[in-house]
Design an enzyme around this catalytic site. Structure first.
Site, short mmCIF file in Angstrom:
data_model
loop_
_atom_site.label_atom_id
_atom_site.label_comp_id
_atom_site.label_asym_id
_atom_site.label_seq_id
_atom_site.Cartn_x
_atom_site.Cartn_y
_atom_site.Cartn_z
N LYS A 195 1.92 4.90 -5.90
CA LYS A 195 2.92 5.95 -6.02
C LYS A 195 4.24 5.30 -6.44
CE LYS A 195 0.74 8.34 -2.14
NZ LYS A 195 0.88 8.75 -0.74
N MET A 209 12.35 3.43 3.16
CA MET A 209 12.32 4.49 2.15
C MET A 209 13.57 5.37 2.21
SD MET A 209 8.27 5.57 2.50
CE MET A 209 8.35 5.67 4.29
N ASP A 261 -2.57 0.27 -3.38
CA ASP A 261 -1.23 0.82 -3.56
C ASP A 261 -0.49 0.06 -4.66
OD1 ASP A 261 -1.48 2.75 -1.68
OD2 ASP A 261 -0.31 1.76 -0.13
#
Length: 508
Positions: A57, A172, A35
């Site tokens: 991402k 998030m 990641d």
């Protein structure tokens, strides 16, 4: 034959929070699918020949879709390879690790899950916020803020969450913080309840804003905080000022460059990170063993005839015992009657690890210190073995021969310049401090720089040297040395850096 896939939680960003099981999996991996967040500083743990696949991402960009990630894990696992899926935080806390496990199970590929420390508890802890606290909060709830709280189809019930007692941790959620705050207040959370946002938690870049639930979105905008961040809502957020510990670290706000060889950088890097520094590892050299020579063969054949054996570095110790092992020998080959000299405590410790106790460790950890320590030792006609690096200073051998010792100098290894990533060089030039642990690191580092980059060093990073020989080399290369270790060891280097920081202006 099927391989094996480890779904490894990398933790929240501090590389020291990786579990032992996670480290072992990385060190053995043939393929690593990683990641973007929380994994950068763990890449050096991977074998040099491992295949690294970026699955990271970022807002508006995705290197691999989840289907592509699943397919890559299955493909490499089914091909018999050792695979690590390295995920920020914990694989099963909003990490989609469950989907990856299902794909592997469906394909018949063996796997294991290595949990990681989730940012939901780690980021608040590094900001001085315990998610539970006696008399304040007896529970905590973790929720994703990635969904839009204004859309009709969202799964998150913000009204219900507002009524749940205890601490609310939102991951998030920075992009929708104002809407989330409004939804919680509308659901019954008091607008004056303490709340906090922690960006880049557990890393040297960590920033924290503590406010009330109603004011937090505006305060976050004022301070310029963004993703990735963890939001904490509840009375425990008000404990941050009293419990905070990370901001007290003496190197917080400093960026320090480590120029040691990659294999040896960890000791210094770990010490600096523990003190709060951001570390740029720019290995300017690589330690390369030299091939066997007739001189080495002759010295090892006559090893039991030496009356004095001098080791001038940890690398020299390792190279000597590697040469002995290649010939089926070990520490028992060293003559019991010989005086063994180690240039400093680190070299003495490495000797001890090989089963040899140093008879003499000079007070000054340089060639001249060895000569001073032998001042009262008769050397006339004594056979001496000096095992060290190619290109070492001549003072030690010349001094021993001047006292009529019969010296055999054996070169066991050399420091080879290491090519560097231009981005790492740029980061080094922007750092607050450069550290040098040997003359070879100075010369190799300066060899990486063009004329413009050398000019940028003037008035740039402050230079900290491990000792006078290294300092002399730095000055000869045009550097100003701002601090020099009184004890020529890694702890001494760190102490000199701390003293320089304490004497300088406050950290930005």
């Amino acid at each position: 034959m099927s391989g094996f896939v480890h779904l490894v939680g990398a933790g929240p960003g501090d590389p020291g929070l990786l579990t032992v099981a996670g480290r072992r999996a990385l060190e053995r991996a043939e393929v690593v699918v990683y990641d973007r967040l929380g994994t950068e500083e763990l890449m050096p743990l991977c074998p040099p020949d491992a295949v690294l696949l970026n699955a990271g991402k970022s807002p508006g960009r995705q290197a691999m879709t989840q289907d592509e990630i699943n397919a890559a894990l299955v493909e490499h696992g089914a091909a018999g390879r050792r695979v690590v899926r390295l995920k920020g935080g914990d694989p099963f806390v909003f990490g989609r690790g469950g989907e990856e496990a299902e794909a592997l199970r469906a394909a018949g590929v063996e796997y294991a899950v290595v949990p990681g420390i989730t940012s939901a508890i780690a980021a608040p802890a590094y900001a001085g916020i315990p998610v539970t606290h006696r008399g304040v909060a007896t529970s905590f709830t973790v929720v994703t803020g990635h969904e839009d709280p204004t859309k009709e189809s969202e799964q998150t019930d913000w009204d219900a969450l507002a009524r749940v007692p205890g601490t609310l941790v939102i991951l998030m959620g920075m992009g929708r913080l104002a809407a989330i705050s409004a939804a919680l207040i509308a659901g019954g959370r008091p607008p004056g309840q303490p709340a906090a946002a922690v960006q880049w938690g557990t890393t040297p870049r960590q920033r924290r804003v503590v406010a009330t639930l109603g004011d937090l979105p505006a305060r976050v905008r004022e301070e310029g905080l963004g993703s990735p961040a963890v939001v904490v809502v509840g009375p425990v957020a008000g404990l941050a000022e009293g419990i905070d510990w990370i901001e007290r670290r003496p190197l917080r706000g400093r960026t320090v460059v480590v120029t040691r060889a990659r294999a040896q950088a960890s000791e210094l890097s770990d010490r600096l990170r523990a003190l709060g520094a951001a570390v740029v590892e720019l290995p300017a050299i690589r330690i390369s063993p030299l091939p066997g020579t007739p001189e080495l063969d002759d010295a090892l054949t006559r090893l039991d005839g030496y009356g004095l054996i001098v080791l001038t570095s940890v690398n020299g110790v390792d190279a000597l015992f590697a040469a002995l092992a290649a010939r089926g020998r070990d520490a028992r080959a060293l003559p019991a009657a010989a005086t063994v000299v180690a240039i400093g405590p680190a070299t003495a410790e490495r000797l001890a690890a090989h089963g040899v106790r140093a008879d003499l460790v000079p007070e000054r950890f340089v060639a001249e210190g060895i000569l001073e320590s032998l001042a009262q030792t008769p050397l006339d006609g004594v056979p001496v073995l000096v095992a060290r690096a190619r290109g070492s200073r001549p003072e030690l051998v010349d001094g021993l021969r001047a006292r009529c010792a019969h010296v055999d100098e054996v070169e066991l290894y050399e420091a080879v310049p290491e090519p560097a990533d231009p981005d790492a060089v740029a980061a080094a030039l922007a750092a607050s401090h450069l550290t040098f642990t040997a003359s070879s690191t100075v010369r190799s580092f300066m060899g990486l720089l063009g004329p413009g980059e050398r000019a940028a060093l003037r008035g740039g990073p402050r230079v900290v040297s491990i000792g006078p020989v290294t300092s002399d080399t730095a000055r000869a290369e045009g550097l100003e040395v701002h601090a020099e270790a009184a004890e020529h060891t890694i702890p001494g280097l760190v102490a000199a850096l701390l003293a320089d920081v304490a004497a300088a202006a406050p950290a930005p």
